[in-house]
Design a protein around this motif. Structure first.
Motif, PDB file in Angstrom:
ATOM      1  N   CYS A  26       0.798  -1.233   0.000  1.00 53.02           N
ATOM      2  CA  CYS A  26       0.000   0.000   0.000  1.00 53.02           C
ATOM      3  C   CYS A  26       0.829   1.281   0.000  1.00 53.02           C
ATOM      4  CB  CYS A  26      -0.956   0.008   1.190  1.00 53.02           C
ATOM      5  SG  CYS A  26      -0.138   0.198   2.797  1.00 53.02           S
ATOM      6  N   TYR A  93      -1.742 -14.090  -6.971  1.00 53.84           N
ATOM      7  CA  TYR A  93      -1.227 -12.907  -7.665  1.00 53.84           C
ATOM      8  C   TYR A  93      -2.371 -12.224  -8.401  1.00 53.84           C
ATOM      9  CZ  TYR A  93       1.703 -10.058 -10.766  1.00 53.84           C
ATOM     10  OH  TYR A  93       2.293  -9.016 -11.440  1.00 53.84           O
ATOM     11  N   ARG A  94      -2.538 -10.953  -8.138  1.00 53.13           N
ATOM     12  CA  ARG A  94      -3.549 -10.152  -8.835  1.00 53.13           C
ATOM     13  C   ARG A  94      -2.869  -8.899  -9.365  1.00 53.13           C
ATOM     14  NH1 ARG A  94      -5.700 -14.311  -8.352  1.00 53.13           N
ATOM     15  NH2 ARG A  94      -7.693 -14.836  -7.345  1.00 53.13           N
ATOM     16  N   ALA A  95      -2.841  -8.747 -10.687  1.00 58.16           N
ATOM     17  CA  ALA A  95      -2.158  -7.605 -11.292  1.00 58.16           C
ATOM     18  C   ALA A  95      -2.788  -6.279 -10.912  1.00 58.16           C
ATOM     19  CB  ALA A  95      -2.155  -7.757 -12.811  1.00 58.16           C
ATOM     20  N   SER A  96      -4.044  -6.309 -10.481  1.00 60.34           N
ATOM     21  CA  SER A  96      -4.761  -5.080 -10.146  1.00 60.34           C
ATOM     22  C   SER A  96      -4.550  -4.639  -8.703  1.00 60.34           C
ATOM     23  CB  SER A  96      -6.262  -5.275 -10.400  1.00 60.34           C
ATOM     24  OG  SER A  96      -6.767  -6.341  -9.609  1.00 60.34           O
ATOM     25  N   THR A  97      -3.790  -5.409  -7.917  1.00 59.60           N
ATOM     26  CA  THR A  97      -3.580  -5.053  -6.517  1.00 59.60           C
ATOM     27  C   THR A  97      -2.098  -4.825  -6.234  1.00 59.60           C
ATOM     28  OG1 THR A  97      -3.212  -7.298  -5.650  1.00 59.60           O
ATOM     29  CG2 THR A  97      -5.509  -6.585  -5.963  1.00 59.60           C
ATOM     30  N   ARG A 100       1.091  -7.519  -6.101  1.00 57.72           N
ATOM     31  CA  ARG A 100       1.995  -7.865  -7.206  1.00 57.72           C
ATOM     32  C   ARG A 100       3.402  -7.332  -6.941  1.00 57.72           C
ATOM     33  NH1 ARG A 100      -0.662  -3.258  -8.536  1.00 57.72           N
ATOM     34  NH2 ARG A 100       0.510  -1.581  -9.547  1.00 57.72           N
ATOM     35  N   LYS A 187       3.596 -11.324 -20.741  1.00 60.54           N
ATOM     36  CA  LYS A 187       2.564 -10.880 -21.673  1.00 60.54           C
ATOM     37  C   LYS A 187       2.279 -11.889 -22.784  1.00 60.54           C
ATOM     38  CE  LYS A 187       3.513  -5.976 -20.855  1.00 60.54           C
ATOM     39  NZ  LYS A 187       3.854  -4.665 -21.470  1.00 60.54           N
TER      40      LYS A 187
END
Length: 255
Positions: A26, A93-97, A100, A187
């Motif tokens: 954060c 793993y979450r790329a939006s949080t 990462r 990717k």
């Protein structure tokens, strides 16, 4: 000791005053007792709890890949002859949080201390599980020598050494080698990820795993399973059943 603070605590406080440590997730400034991540983000970490699950998304994905190859091989080993491979990860793993950043800080920013810290959390989970109680050999997924040279370390080895220390296993970095430098998997599509690592790994000359009964393959992130599966297939050339081969990573992309 001053007011229950050790000299190390006082020194850490002084360093924090001039160079405040921030939570990897954060970005908030960490307190004296917090390491790498604040208490709130640590409590909210999307843990997998896979270490005590013999069947989970990650393990099923890996075993599907293994069985697919067995099905197309002539004179293949029977399904019962190959032990089911366990698989675990610390968190999803979450790329939006911001979570990462845990693996990114280790892989791209040289934060080895953070890597060891989060690996130790995973190691504690695994040490409390019967599934990994007999792990005797840890094999990190290798980097190509050019990438290892430029980065200065292998993130999978950083994680693997921490797991081995807690599990009482031997780290073997002399088993696998990366024959060619592959593109980053981030990717690529599922099909291209598999093609990217196909044939990328090989056994080191003259290597043996005759003393191993349960091998743990270690990487930083499990996405499609292509990388660890490619390593699994190579290791199986000298580690025949009933030797078990399981997988552990810091993060898992799935479910």
């Amino acid at each position: 000791m001053i007011n229950n603070l050790s000299f190390q605590d006082v020194l850490c406080s002084l360093l924090d005053f001039f160079l405040p440590r921030k939570c990897l997730v954060c970005g908030e400034i960490l307190s004296l007792r917090e390491k790498h991540v604040c208490a709130a983000c640590l409590a909210d970490m999307p843990r997998t709890f896979y270490s005590k699950m013999p069947r989970n998304w990650m393990a099923d994905r890996l075993n599907d890949l293994i069985q697919r190859d067995l099905d197309v091989q002539s004179n293949s080993r029977s399904q019962d002859a190959v032990p089911y491979s366990y698989a675990t990860a610390l968190f999803f793993y979450r790329a939006s949080t911001g979570y990462r950043n845990i693996t990114k800080s280790l892989k791209y920013h040289g934060d080895l201390a953070a890597g060891r810290y989060f690996a130790s959390l995973l190691a504690k989970d695994m040490a409390q599980s019967d599934l990994y109680a007999d792990v005797d050999t840890v094999i990190p997924v290798p980097l190509h020598w050019t990438r290892r040279w430029s980065r200065g370390y292998n993130q999978a080895e950083v994680i693997g050494r921490e797991l081995a220390k807690v599990l009482g296993a031997e780290v073997r970095t002399d088993v696998l080698k990366r024959k060619r430098r592959t593109r980053t998997q981030t990717k690529l599509s599922i099909e291209r990820k598999a093609a990217n690592v196909s044939g990328a790994f090989a056994l080191a000359k003259g290597v043996s795993l005759s003393a191993s009964s349960h091998i743990l393959l270690v990487d930083d992130v499990f996405t499609t399973g292509a990388t660890v599966h490619a390593c699994y297939e190579v290791i199986r050339e000298i580690a025949h059943p009933p030797v078990k081969i399981s997988v552990a990573t810091l993060a898992c992309v799935g479910e």
